[in-house]
Design an enzyme around this catalytic site. Sequence first.
Site, PDB file in Angstrom:
ATOM      1  N   GLU A 160      22.202  -3.006  12.799  1.00  0.00           N
ATOM      2  CA  GLU A 160      22.218  -1.689  13.450  1.00  0.00           C
ATOM      3  C   GLU A 160      22.943  -1.886  14.767  1.00  0.00           C
ATOM      4  OE1 GLU A 160      21.267   1.039  12.137  1.00  0.00           O
ATOM      5  OE2 GLU A 160      19.946   0.437  10.510  1.00  0.00           O
ATOM      6  N   CYS A 185      21.966   4.229  21.023  1.00  0.00           N
ATOM      7  CA  CYS A 185      23.130   4.074  20.146  1.00  0.00           C
ATOM      8  C   CYS A 185      23.536   5.432  19.572  1.00  0.00           C
ATOM      9  CB  CYS A 185      22.808   3.104  19.018  1.00  0.00           C
ATOM     10  SG  CYS A 185      21.287   3.546  18.167  1.00  0.00           S
TER      11      CYS A 185
END
Length: 491
Positions: A263, A297
């Site tokens: 990720e 993010c």
Amino acid sequence: MSDMDVKREQLVVERVPKRLLIGGKWRPASGGREYEVEDPSTGRALCAVPDAGAEDAAVAMDAAAGAAAEWAATAPRERGEILRAAYELLVERQDDLALLMTLEMGKPVAESRGEILYAAEFFRWFAEEAVRIDGGWKTAPDGNGRIWIMRQPVGPALLITPWNFPTAMGTRKIGPAVAAGCTMIVKPAHQTPLSMLALAEIMGQAGLPDGVLNVLTTTRPGEVCGPLLRDGRLRKLSFTGSTQVGRALIEQSAANVLRTSMELGGNAPLIVCEDADLDKAVEGAAIAKMRNVGEACTSANRMYVHASLADAFTVRLAEKLGPMVVGRGSEPGVQVGPLIDAAGRDKVDDLVRDAVAGGARAVVGGAPLADRPGYFYPPTVLAEVPPDARLLKEEIFGPVAPIVTFEHDDQAIAMANDTVFGLVSYVFTENLRRAVRYAESLESGMVGLNKGMVSTPAAPFGGVKQSGLGREGGGVGIEEYLEVKYVALDI
Ligand code: NAP
């Protein structure tokens, strides 16, 4: 702050076990090495935690490998019940855990509480998934053979987490690993070890057997993780963090051909179409930008607004973000905490200066707050951002909203896709045909349609391109920790 508030802050820090967790025992790092954890709102040390090295990693690997077979054989229901118990404990202790997170990470307490509840939901979700691990049985095409498919835990896993969501990025990995029957070694970010140590203590209280979860806090990630990645007993790496570190870890994982879940970084576009509902778009943009002080993010990194709405959108976003209260996250009424450290603040400052030098105009904000200790940067809205500004290409990781205008959908889609990243995109439109076109054309693993937030344990979270490999959460989240085995039967 009252004396009582000061006392409470000290208490929540004091209560955390400041030790490594290896094989169910809390122990110091070899050689007694420690490092200090800092409060980013003051720059002062909160406490010291062990600074693990390669020797500690070796012992943790022994513990995770030693517990693997027995743990893999436990009843799925038992694993689910442990996760459910941990969920209950997280919810019960949300106030203290939220304050602890705020102290080491900076975000306002209300947001930290939101993260604790979000983190807990991964345990509730995977408690339910543990008993639904699937297999299969079918007749082979020739009618003679049988095909039997089973899923088994992949084996000991190394889970590396970032500082921006110190608990949720942990439970999003620990939850499925526990549910699948994997043992693990967790390495939290050096800035935020306390939330992970508190979580590990809760897992023990929820009944997780010794050796299943091991935690190594360290300032020497390469020294600790390198030998683990080279150890043939490790079978899985799950990493959340920057693309740069992720890329290096993928390379290191090649030696033992590890299963990897990545990720990584993002550069999310937020597109406001000519037919958008402006109220929804401004609200969604504020959430997508300001959640976690922009240190996410999924943070909207670039805002592409149709030229016909750009002025109104810019004014309204600036009116919403400008008055937000900046301060220490543990103080009442604060909406914007500090950035994680001096490097984080200086990077944001650098990117804004570059954009302004190229012709951007700061409508609100635009410079760090130098009048106080800590690493504060105010909410900033930048208009007329030039196309070559660095902040359109790099993750800002701060409360800065750069606005660029467009005339046609093709142009917006091309600009949105002009990046190596592909985690999430946001689109605001009231037209169904246009919504479908954007959702299908945007090169990202997730799309927020008239919504500034996509994260939920019930959906597959993850990116395409250089934003990652694999998915966390949803029905597929547990697959990252399972191997498929097929047995050919000749009957
Ligand atoms: P980072 O610098 O890549 O660090 C992430 C983790 O990797 C930390 O625990 C870090 O440890 C560790 N690490 C660093 N170098 C390592 C090495 N050589 N070997 C093993 N581990 C190593 O990222 P960050 O600054 O903490 O987090 C921000 C980044 O995470 C952003 O790019 C953000 O987009 C990304 N992120 C992605 C997602 C997602 O789901 N896609 C979610 C959250 C964050 P140390 O702390 O000791 O350096």
